[in-house]
Design an enzyme around this catalytic site. Structure first.
Site, PDB file in Angstrom:
ATOM      1  N   ARG A   7       0.865  -1.188   0.000  1.00 49.27           N
ATOM      2  CA  ARG A   7       0.000   0.000   0.000  1.00 49.27           C
ATOM      3  C   ARG A   7       0.900   1.236   0.000  1.00 49.27           C
ATOM      4  NH1 ARG A   7      -3.961   2.468   4.689  1.00 49.27           N
ATOM      5  NH2 ARG A   7      -4.820   4.121   3.378  1.00 49.27           N
ATOM      6  N   HIS A   8       0.512   2.248  -0.747  1.00 51.39           N
ATOM      7  CA  HIS A   8       1.276   3.495  -0.837  1.00 51.39           C
ATOM      8  C   HIS A   8       1.505   4.118   0.541  1.00 51.39           C
ATOM      9  CE1 HIS A   8      -2.234   5.907   0.166  1.00 51.39           C
ATOM     10  NE2 HIS A   8      -2.934   5.091  -0.611  1.00 51.39           N
ATOM     11  N   GLY A   9       2.398   5.103   0.586  1.00 51.37           N
ATOM     12  CA  GLY A   9       2.691   5.820   1.828  1.00 51.37           C
ATOM     13  C   GLY A   9       1.597   6.797   2.231  1.00 51.37           C
ATOM     14  N   ASN A  14      -5.004  10.723   4.385  1.00 48.18           N
ATOM     15  CA  ASN A  14      -4.925   9.556   5.265  1.00 48.18           C
ATOM     16  C   ASN A  14      -4.830   9.996   6.719  1.00 48.18           C
ATOM     17  OD1 ASN A  14      -2.703   7.721   3.085  1.00 48.18           O
ATOM     18  ND2 ASN A  14      -4.891   7.404   3.335  1.00 48.18           N
ATOM     19  N   GLN A  20      -9.949   8.795   0.233  1.00 48.57           N
ATOM     20  CA  GLN A  20      -9.330   9.337  -0.978  1.00 48.57           C
ATOM     21  C   GLN A  20      -9.964   8.781  -2.238  1.00 48.57           C
ATOM     22  OE1 GLN A  20      -4.818  10.288   0.145  1.00 48.57           O
ATOM     23  NE2 GLN A  20      -5.369   8.160   0.427  1.00 48.57           N
ATOM     24  N   GLY A  21     -10.174   7.469  -2.274  1.00 45.07           N
ATOM     25  CA  GLY A  21     -10.690   6.868  -3.486  1.00 45.07           C
ATOM     26  C   GLY A  21      -9.778   7.182  -4.655  1.00 45.07           C
ATOM     27  N   ARG A  60       0.227   9.105  -5.508  1.00 38.59           N
ATOM     28  CA  ARG A  60       0.725   8.581  -4.232  1.00 38.59           C
ATOM     29  C   ARG A  60       1.330   7.188  -4.401  1.00 38.59           C
ATOM     30  NH1 ARG A  60      -4.928   9.002  -4.034  1.00 38.59           N
ATOM     31  NH2 ARG A  60      -6.116   7.149  -3.454  1.00 38.59           N
ATOM     32  N   GLU A  85      -7.235   2.638  -6.896  1.00 35.21           N
ATOM     33  CA  GLU A  85      -8.103   2.541  -5.713  1.00 35.21           C
ATOM     34  C   GLU A  85      -9.571   2.501  -6.119  1.00 35.21           C
ATOM     35  OE1 GLU A  85      -8.857   1.432  -3.026  1.00 35.21           O
ATOM     36  OE2 GLU A  85      -8.111   2.746  -1.449  1.00 35.21           O
ATOM     37  N   GLY A 146      -5.231   0.712  -0.215  1.00 36.43           N
ATOM     38  CA  GLY A 146      -5.833  -0.076   0.850  1.00 36.43           C
ATOM     39  C   GLY A 146      -7.157  -0.724   0.494  1.00 36.43           C
TER      40      GLY A 146
END
Length: 199
Positions: A7-9, A14, A20-21, A60, A85, A146
């Site tokens: 998963r991205h940072g 977040n 975010q979608g 991201r 996402e 996520g």
């Protein structure tokens, strides 16, 4: 074949609990630091060798992937929209309190324009199948999101993997004929280690 699913940072959204979608929110400084921490873990771990990185098209994920690819000195392939996402429709950009104020605690059961579970699972599984067919002799790092990763794990492992997927978590799966065996799940120990721990 091994696939490392990441998963991205962390992003500012977040950090405050906004969904975010598919909104293109960049990493923040903490998110960049997390990416370097995972990159260092992957460099230090001689158990696995990684051949290339694929990310979603959102910045991201792409920045996380670039930090890792540059650190490992491996190529970054073109982004793949199938690991984008989940689209969250009207709830993108809203915190938990804002969502519940507008639509109640079961807002996620309402049709607010969010992508359905089945649709996300279908595109995530199609991506994994394609990866296995095209790159069956390579080890690949995949930087995604996520919501998508949670649905992929549910599809692959029938809800045995239900933890929240942490930022910069590492999951490793190994292709065995038609199955993906789980080697490591949702691991974030690299975010807890200090420099002294690695010496």
């Amino acid at each position: 074949m091994l696939v490392g699913l990441i998963r991205h940072g962390l992003t500012d959204w977040n950090a405050v609990g906004k969904i975010q979608g598919q909104s293109d929110i960049p990493l923040n400084e903490e998110g960049r630091k997390q990416a370097y921490q995972l990159a260092q873990r992957l460099k230090d771990d001689s158990t696995y060798h990684w051949d290339f990185v694929i990310t979603s098209g959102l910045s991201r994920a792409q920045e996380t992937g670039k930090i890792i690819a540059d650190s490992l000195k491996i190529p970054m392939y073109d982004p793949d929209s199938r690991i984008m996402e989940r689209a969250f429709g009207q709830v993108e950009g809203l915190t938990s309190l804002e969502r519940e104020t507008l639509w109640g605690k079961e807002w996620d059961q309402l049709d607010l324009g969010q992508e359905k579970d089945e649709a996300i699972r279908k595109r995530a599984l199609a991506f994994m199948n394609d990866l296995g067919e095209r790159y069956g002799d390579r080890n690949v790092l995949v930087i995604s999101h996520g919501g998508l990763l949670a649905q992929l794990y549910s599809a692959l492992y029938q809800n045995k993997c239900s933890e929240r997927i942490g930022n910069l978590s590492l999951t490793i799966v190994e292709k065995q004929e038609s199955n993906w065996d789980l080697v490591l799940y949702n691991c974030t120990r690299h975010l807890k280690e200090t420099v002294e721990d690695r010496l």
